[in-house]
Design a protein around this motif. Structure first.
Motif, PDB file in Angstrom:
ATOM      1  N   ALA A 229       0.824  -1.210   0.000  1.00  7.42           N
ATOM      2  CA  ALA A 229       0.000   0.000   0.000  1.00  7.42           C
ATOM      3  C   ALA A 229       0.858   1.260   0.000  1.00  7.42           C
ATOM      4  CB  ALA A 229      -0.934  -0.019   1.212  1.00  7.42           C
ATOM      5  N   VAL A 230       1.872   1.291   0.869  1.00 11.42           N
ATOM      6  CA  VAL A 230       2.700   2.498   0.962  1.00 11.42           C
ATOM      7  C   VAL A 230       3.567   2.657  -0.285  1.00 11.42           C
ATOM      8  CG1 VAL A 230       4.538   3.618   2.279  1.00 11.42           C
ATOM      9  CG2 VAL A 230       2.677   2.479   3.475  1.00 11.42           C
ATOM     10  N   PHE A 231       4.120   1.556  -0.802  1.00 12.62           N
ATOM     11  CA  PHE A 231       4.944   1.663  -2.004  1.00 12.62           C
ATOM     12  C   PHE A 231       4.095   2.018  -3.216  1.00 12.62           C
ATOM     13  CE2 PHE A 231       7.842  -0.430  -5.260  1.00 12.62           C
ATOM     14  CZ  PHE A 231       8.736   0.625  -5.246  1.00 12.62           C
ATOM     15  N   ALA A 237       2.972   8.848  -6.419  1.00 11.71           N
ATOM     16  CA  ALA A 237       3.417  10.224  -6.194  1.00 11.71           C
ATOM     17  C   ALA A 237       4.546  10.595  -7.153  1.00 11.71           C
ATOM     18  CB  ALA A 237       3.860  10.396  -4.749  1.00 11.71           C
ATOM     19  N   TRP A 238       5.538   9.703  -7.316  1.00 13.28           N
ATOM     20  CA  TRP A 238       6.664  10.046  -8.181  1.00 13.28           C
ATOM     21  C   TRP A 238       6.267  10.044  -9.654  1.00 13.28           C
ATOM     22  CZ3 TRP A 238      10.946  12.534  -7.479  1.00 13.28           C
ATOM     23  CH2 TRP A 238      11.456  12.652  -6.188  1.00 13.28           C
ATOM     24  N   LEU A 296       0.605  12.513   6.409  1.00  6.54           N
ATOM     25  CA  LEU A 296       1.001  13.918   6.480  1.00  6.54           C
ATOM     26  C   LEU A 296       1.671  14.366   5.191  1.00  6.54           C
ATOM     27  CD1 LEU A 296       1.322  16.528   8.120  1.00  6.54           C
ATOM     28  CD2 LEU A 296       3.448  15.584   9.062  1.00  6.54           C
ATOM     29  N   SER A 297       2.457  13.469   4.584  1.00  9.51           N
ATOM     30  CA  SER A 297       3.130  13.838   3.330  1.00  9.51           C
ATOM     31  C   SER A 297       2.111  14.125   2.229  1.00  9.51           C
ATOM     32  CB  SER A 297       4.076  12.722   2.897  1.00  9.51           C
ATOM     33  OG  SER A 297       3.370  11.607   2.378  1.00  9.51           O
ATOM     34  N   VAL A 383      -2.636   8.761  -2.665  1.00  6.47           N
ATOM     35  CA  VAL A 383      -1.639   8.413  -1.646  1.00  6.47           C
ATOM     36  C   VAL A 383      -2.299   8.294  -0.278  1.00  6.47           C
ATOM     37  CG1 VAL A 383       0.452   9.185  -0.457  1.00  6.47           C
ATOM     38  CG2 VAL A 383       0.252   9.449  -2.941  1.00  6.47           C
ATOM     39  N   ALA A 384      -3.148   9.278   0.047  1.00  6.75           N
ATOM     40  CA  ALA A 384      -3.822   9.257   1.345  1.00  6.75           C
ATOM     41  C   ALA A 384      -4.765   8.070   1.465  1.00  6.75           C
ATOM     42  CB  ALA A 384      -4.583  10.566   1.553  1.00  6.75           C
TER      43      ALA A 384
END
Length: 672
Positions: A229-231, A237-238, A296-297, A383-384
């Motif tokens: 999920a995070v990756f 994002a990138w 937060l990012s 992302v969120a």
């Protein structure tokens, strides 16, 4: 994201001083092949006359190929010699990069990208190779060197790719990457030592084992979900950053994407700090902070759509926070899966990294679609959303259910016990089956007790837990209502077969348990439980023989404290040849020199005994670090200090055997 998990192997001989730096360079080049397409996607779109969103699928194809390579090719590292395997893969990678540079349209570029991703899986192969080429005391340093090479490749590839592509066109980075891959392949062909295959498992069996682990290990599935999920959010994002910076809002070149990636070099400083926090607080606590940081990012990245200097500052701060959250979360996830078993670490790594890069490939695809439909705010929302899904799963984890080390940090646990879960009675069938027989239990303290032998099979916690006895059962010949008994006797003089057995003290354990694993208590109010030695299952008339063996097992138990680490409950069935040491430990005699050395070293640091104990009775240094919940580099530092105090090695095979005997003799001397 990097993926170096070196298992323990015995070094075959001296290693060239050039080999480890060369392997680090190989890791950097190989990892860079996965990440530089993120910086040149818009340039490829212009050159191939396709939309930026369509060109972004090149990143998706590369990461999908990488996940496929991890699953299909990394297991070959346990089957084929490393030198021809690594040289062949790097050569195929170079040829695939040349094909990508010459691609006349998007479909051939996508096909070449899948090939490049699948064959550039050098980093997960180089880790085990390097670990087998150096002594045990250097494996932590070597692993850190390879990790630094991988991180450098991930960061510099985007910077160099963006700058080169902006000046010479999108094909130039592919040609440079091909040249580097082929050059490294030639160097490895000259420098790598020849070695025989480390395993002889059939290839289908190697492929099936990661899938089996995913089906049977909940903690592995949880870690895979977190990282995927995070990756996925990181890749989305990138992908969006490249489209945003080269779009009308900023109007910058591809080199700006590479320069922005350099900001993330701070991750190399932060990840070791995250490792120390995992050592102190456990992986779940670090995962929670990482999830909150990634959320937060997403908020920090959102103002990046405004453009100008404030927008660039938001992108720099947001991507840095995102990268830190992703990499530190990976540290926590890897510590969690390390604890599942040292003998299957490579297969756990295969399952974990495959899921992670599958998530990354899906995230790249979703990021391009979100940017095309909703713009940069859509990417931030994606992302969120991905992070919130993983966080929601994380908040469902019960406190204490994560990695806490082994349930019994002493002799190898009986079959059926598992690290990270409540200690359980060994299986009902096999050598621990009662089948109408009884077991004698030698206790260090407390009155004689009788509990139903099969009560543990009814789901109570604790290795001998059962429902509380309602009345005294005088005489060994009397049986419990279900036909089986376990007689508890003092650890002192043997009790005659006709001694009266008192009822189980209900105040000690309302659930009826009489034993608990290291660090646990059968009493919810925290009452300590006596040490117990459990004899073999025998017919009732043979209980005196079981008592004698149970008293021997009792001498191998421990208090479960820093000063006396080990299991509170030891089954005589599990002692094997160690039981013969009990005849050599003469009461009142001076302990052997190795035992005296252990006591002297223990006086030097409070963590010494527990660390030495974990190293002696686990399958590898990685497993020992997982058991005492410290990072493997911390364990290496501790063992270097311990070996200096002991005056002998504990990490070599012979030194480990000598150390095991010393600790066993120490237990016997303490519990005479």
């Amino acid at each position: 994201m990097t993926d170096l998990i070196p298992p323990q192997r015995t070094a075959p001989g001296p290693v060239s001083s050039r080999l480890i730096p060369l392997l680090a360079v190989a890791c950097g080049v190989a990892v860079g092949n996965v990440y530089f397409p993120q910086a040149i996607g818009p340039l490829a779109a212009a050159g191939l006359h396709v939309s930026p969103a369509a060109a972004a699928t090149v990143v998706t194809a590369t990461q999908l190929g990488y996940a496929t390579g991890i699953f299909l090719l990394v297991p070959l590292g346990d089957r084929l010699p490393h030198r021809p395997l690594l040289v062949t893969l790097l050569t195929l990678t170079g040829l695939g990069l040349c094909a990508a540079a010459a691609a006349p349209a998007l479909p051939p570029l996508l096909a070449a990208s899948v090939l490049v991703g699948a064959t550039t899986v050098i980093a997960p192969l180089a880790g085990p190779l390097a670990a087998g080429l150096v002594p045990a005391e250097r494996r932590g340093v070597v692993g850190g060197t390879l990790l630094s090479g991988s991180l450098a490749g991930m960061l510099l590839s985007r910077t160099a790719g963006g700058a080169l592509g902006d000046r010479l066109g999108w094909r130039a980075p592919y040609l440079l990457a091909a040249l580097l891959s082929l050059a490294v392949a030639a160097l490895l062909a000259r420098v790598l030592p020849s070695a025989s295959p480390p395993a002889t498992h059939r290839y289908p069996a190697l492929l099936a084992q990661p899938l089996r682990l995913l089906c049977t290990e909940p903690e592995l599935r949880r870690s895979c979900l977190y990282q995927a999920a995070v990756f996925a959010g990181f890749s989305a994002a990138w992908t969006g950053v490249a489209l945003l910076l080269t779009g009308p809002v900023y109007g910058l070149g591809a080199d700006a994407v590479g320069l922005l990636a350099l900001v993330n070099a701070a991750t190399m400083v932060v990840t070791p700090l995250a490792g120390r926090q995992v050592d102190r607080r456990g992986p779940d606590a670090v995962n929670l902070v990482c999830f909150l940081g990634v959320l937060l990012s997403a908020a920090v990245l959102a103002p990046g759509s405004r453009g100008g200097a404030p927008g660039l500052a938001a992108l720099a701060a947001g991507t840095l926070l995102l990268d830190i959250g992703m990499q530190c979360g990976m540290v926590a996830n890897q510590v969690r899966i390390y604890a599942l078993g040292a003998g299957v670490r490579s297969r756990l790594n295969t399952a974990y990294m495959t899921c992670a890069y599958l998530g990354g490939s899906v995230g790249s695809w979703l990021g391009a679609r979100a940017y095309g439909r909703f713009g940069w705010p859509g990417v931030c929302a994606l992302v969120a959303l991905l992070t919130a899904a993983a966080l929601a799963r994380h908040l469902r984890v019960r406190p204490g259910s994560g990695h806490k080390g082994s349930p019994a940090g002493g002799l190898e646990p009986p079959a059926g016990w598992r690290a990270g879960s409540a200690a359980r009675r060994p299986p009902a069938r096999g050598r621990h089956a009662d089948d109408g027989r009884t077991r004698a239990v030698a206790a260090a303290e407390g009155p004689p007790r009788i509990v139903p032998a099969d009560a543990a099979r009814r789901g109570a916690t604790g290795p001998l837990a059962g429902r509380p006895a309602t009345r005294a059962l005088p005489g060994v010949g009397r049986t419990a209502p279900d036909g089986d008994v376990v007689a508890g006797v003092h650890g002192g003089p043997a009790h005659a077969a006709g001694d009266t057995a008192a009822p189980l003290d209900a105040s000690a354990d309302p659930a009826g348990g009489v034993a608990a694993p290291l660090g646990a208590s059968a009493d919810p109010r925290g009452a300590q439980v006596a040490r117990l030695g459990v004899g073999p299952a025998v017919p009732v008339l043979a209980l005196p023989r079981s008592w004698a063996v149970a008293r021997t097992a009792l001498r191998f138990t421990a208090e479960g404290t820093e000063r006396d680490p080990g299991r509170r409950v030891v089954y005589a069935d599990e002692l094997g040849g160690l039981a013969f040491l009990a005849d050599l430990a003469v009461p009142g005699a001076e302990p052997p020199a190795d035992v005296r050395a252990v006591e002297a070293a223990a006086a030097d640091a409070p963590w010494m005994l527990r660390t030495l104990h974990a190293v002696a009775w686990t399958a590898s240094l990685r497993a020992a670090a997982a058991e005492i919940t410290v990072h493997h580099s911390t364990l290496q530092d501790r063992l270097t200090h311990a070996e200096h105090l002991l005056g002998r090695p504990v990490r070599t095979p012979k030194g480990r055997l000598r150390h095991q005997l010393a600790l066993a003799m120490r237990q016997l001397a303490r519990h005479q």
